[in-house]
Design a protein around this motif. Structure first.
Motif, mmCIF file in Angstrom:
data_model
loop_
_atom_site.group_PDB
_atom_site.id
_atom_site.type_symbol
_atom_site.label_atom_id
_atom_site.label_comp_id
_atom_site.label_asym_id
_atom_site.label_seq_id
_atom_site.Cartn_x
_atom_site.Cartn_y
_atom_site.Cartn_z
ATOM 1 N N ILE A 174 0.838 -1.205 0.000
ATOM 2 C CA ILE A 174 0.000 0.000 0.000
ATOM 3 C C ILE A 174 0.871 1.252 0.000
ATOM 4 O O ILE A 174 0.599 2.215 -0.720
ATOM 5 N N ALA A 175 1.944 1.226 0.792
ATOM 6 C CA ALA A 175 2.851 2.373 0.854
ATOM 7 C C ALA A 175 3.471 2.656 -0.508
ATOM 8 O O ALA A 175 3.573 3.814 -0.936
ATOM 9 N N ALA A 176 3.895 1.605 -1.221
ATOM 10 C CA ALA A 176 4.495 1.787 -2.547
ATOM 11 C C ALA A 176 3.498 2.423 -3.512
ATOM 12 O O ALA A 176 3.859 3.298 -4.303
ATOM 13 N N ILE A 187 10.640 5.143 11.226
ATOM 14 C CA ILE A 187 10.160 6.508 11.461
ATOM 15 C C ILE A 187 10.275 7.330 10.181
ATOM 16 O O ILE A 187 9.334 8.041 9.785
ATOM 17 N N VAL A 188 11.427 7.235 9.520
ATOM 18 C CA VAL A 188 11.646 7.987 8.280
ATOM 19 C C VAL A 188 10.686 7.518 7.192
ATOM 20 O O VAL A 188 10.039 8.335 6.517
ATOM 21 N N ILE A 189 10.576 6.198 7.013
ATOM 22 C CA ILE A 189 9.704 5.672 5.968
ATOM 23 C C ILE A 189 8.243 6.015 6.264
ATOM 24 O O ILE A 189 7.479 6.375 5.359
ATOM 25 N N ILE A 211 5.549 8.210 3.960
ATOM 26 C CA ILE A 211 4.206 7.756 3.596
ATOM 27 C C ILE A 211 3.164 8.813 3.946
ATOM 28 O O ILE A 211 2.278 9.135 3.140
ATOM 29 N N VAL A 212 3.271 9.361 5.154
ATOM 30 C CA VAL A 212 2.328 10.403 5.574
ATOM 31 C C VAL A 212 2.441 11.616 4.657
ATOM 32 O O VAL A 212 1.430 12.217 4.251
ATOM 33 N N LEU A 213 3.675 11.983 4.309
ATOM 34 C CA LEU A 213 3.880 13.111 3.403
ATOM 35 C C LEU A 213 3.243 12.844 2.046
ATOM 36 O O LEU A 213 2.631 13.744 1.443
ATOM 37 N N SER A 228 -3.653 14.800 -1.069
ATOM 38 C CA SER A 228 -4.813 15.643 -0.794
ATOM 39 C C SER A 228 -4.701 17.001 -1.477
ATOM 40 O O SER A 228 -5.696 17.581 -1.915
ATOM 41 N N TYR A 229 -3.469 17.506 -1.580
ATOM 42 C CA TYR A 229 -3.267 18.800 -2.236
ATOM 43 C C TYR A 229 -3.209 18.661 -3.750
ATOM 44 O O TYR A 229 -3.500 19.610 -4.475
#
Length: 340
Positions: free
Chosen positions: A268-270, A314-316, A320-322, A328-329
């Motif tokens: 899903i992240a990919a 944490i970085v990955i 994903i959040v970014l 959304s933008y």
């Protein structure tokens, strides 16, 4: 005269920036991000820009790329499939069980294992889609249930143990390396991506996948049944889970009932990092391939930099959040550009 020239210049500049923004919102923008990440780690991480390291990266992204290819179809129609990791585990033990059966010759066992693995994945994927459409249930809940069902079946089939002793021709193929840098399992992943790209871009089925994700009601009013296409995309996701299971066996030479834990989240992240919208209707499978590369390059690069194992997720996770925030933008920005 000078005022007219100035206006024309401003208009050209505006068109240039609009075009640049549109490109950055699509696959090219994701590819640029990957290039920048590669450049950063090549300059800072020791031994990153070496053939051996890129070979390692290609080996590690193969499974996730295949899973993410199927996941792209599901997310494009606005769904989600949380069962692919457990389906992979079930298909690995089924495939491995067939391959160690002494009743078959090595090549017979390999062919039957491939068919059984892909068939099992496709069948259970179709069940996911059928349940979602029959009772109009959220795919999140249905596939979460299938995750547990497939995981339990994997343990039953394998008697809760790993399966080893796969045929030597199968093991040898998994160890093949083309042109000194591309492992055979990565080439399989590329073939899956190319087939998916062709289906989405050049077939009627692919156009309906995008249309359903954009406006399902409009597809229904046009006289077509979205139900068939949505069941089909879950079938494709299950099929790619079966293919990924064979890639897993090629890579690790062992069938395991606990294989694939967390793989669904990586897939899903990919897809999301690759630019496919979670709301459906927008995205591409090539972007998904780039997204899978970004995930693995980040992981490998951080490891070579000596980052703590607790820092990598944490970085990955932040990436994903970014990606979701940018998604959304992206829609708002594209609508603004279309009104110009």
């Amino acid at each position: 005269m000078s005022a007219s020239i100035e206006k024309q210049t401003e208009a050209k500049e505006a068109r240039f920036w609009d075009k640049l923004i549109r490109i950055s919102m699509k696959e090219a923008g994701v590819a640029i991000a990957l290039i920048l990440i590669l450049a950063f780690f090549s300059a800072t991480a020791p031994y990153f820009a070496t053939p051996e390291n890129f070979l390692k990266i290609f080996v590690q992204i193969a499974i996730n790329t295949v899973l993410a290819a199927g996941m792209t179809f599901v997310i494009l129609v606005g769904g989600i499939d949380l069962s692919v990791g457990s389906l992979l585990a079930l298909c690995t033990v089924i495939g491995a069980t067939i391959m160690i059966n002494p009743a078959f010759s090595p090549w017979q066992a390999i062919v039957l294992a491939c068919l059984a693995s892909m068939g099992t994945g496709a069948a259970l994927g179709a069940v996911n889609g059928w349940i979602c459409e029959k009772w109009k249930l959220p795919s999140f809940i249905v596939t979460l249930g299938m995750l547990n069902v497939a995981s339990g079946l994997a343990r039953v089939v394998s008697d809760n143990s790993t399966i080893t002793g796969l045929p030597q021709p199968f093991v040898d193929f998994g160890n093949l390396i083309f042109w000194g840098i591309f492992p055979s399992i990565f080439m399989i992943a590329i073939v899956v991506v190319l087939i998916g790209w062709f289906v989405l871009r050049y077939t009627v089925f692919g156009r309906f996948v995008f249309a359903i994700g954009t406006n399902e009601e409009a597809v229904r009013l046009s006289g077509h049944q979205p139900k068939r296409y949505k069941i089909a995309v879950f079938t494709i996701s299950g099929l790619t889970a079966g293919i990924a299971a064979m890639v897993y066996l090629l890579r690790l030479n062992v069938g395991s009932p606990v294989a694939g834990i967390g793989y669904e989240l990586n897939a899903i992240a990919a897809v999301i990092i690759g630019g496919t919208s979670l709301s459906g209707g927008k995205g591409s499978i090539i972007g998904t391939l780039v997204g899978a590369c970004i995930l693995q390059v980040l992981s490998t690069g951080l490891q070579l930099l000596g980052a703590d194992d607790n820092i990598k997720p944490i970085v990955i996770g932040a990436v994903i959040v970014l990606a979701v925030i940018l998604d959304s933008y992206r829609g708002r920005l594209m609508r603004i550009l279309e009104t110009r």
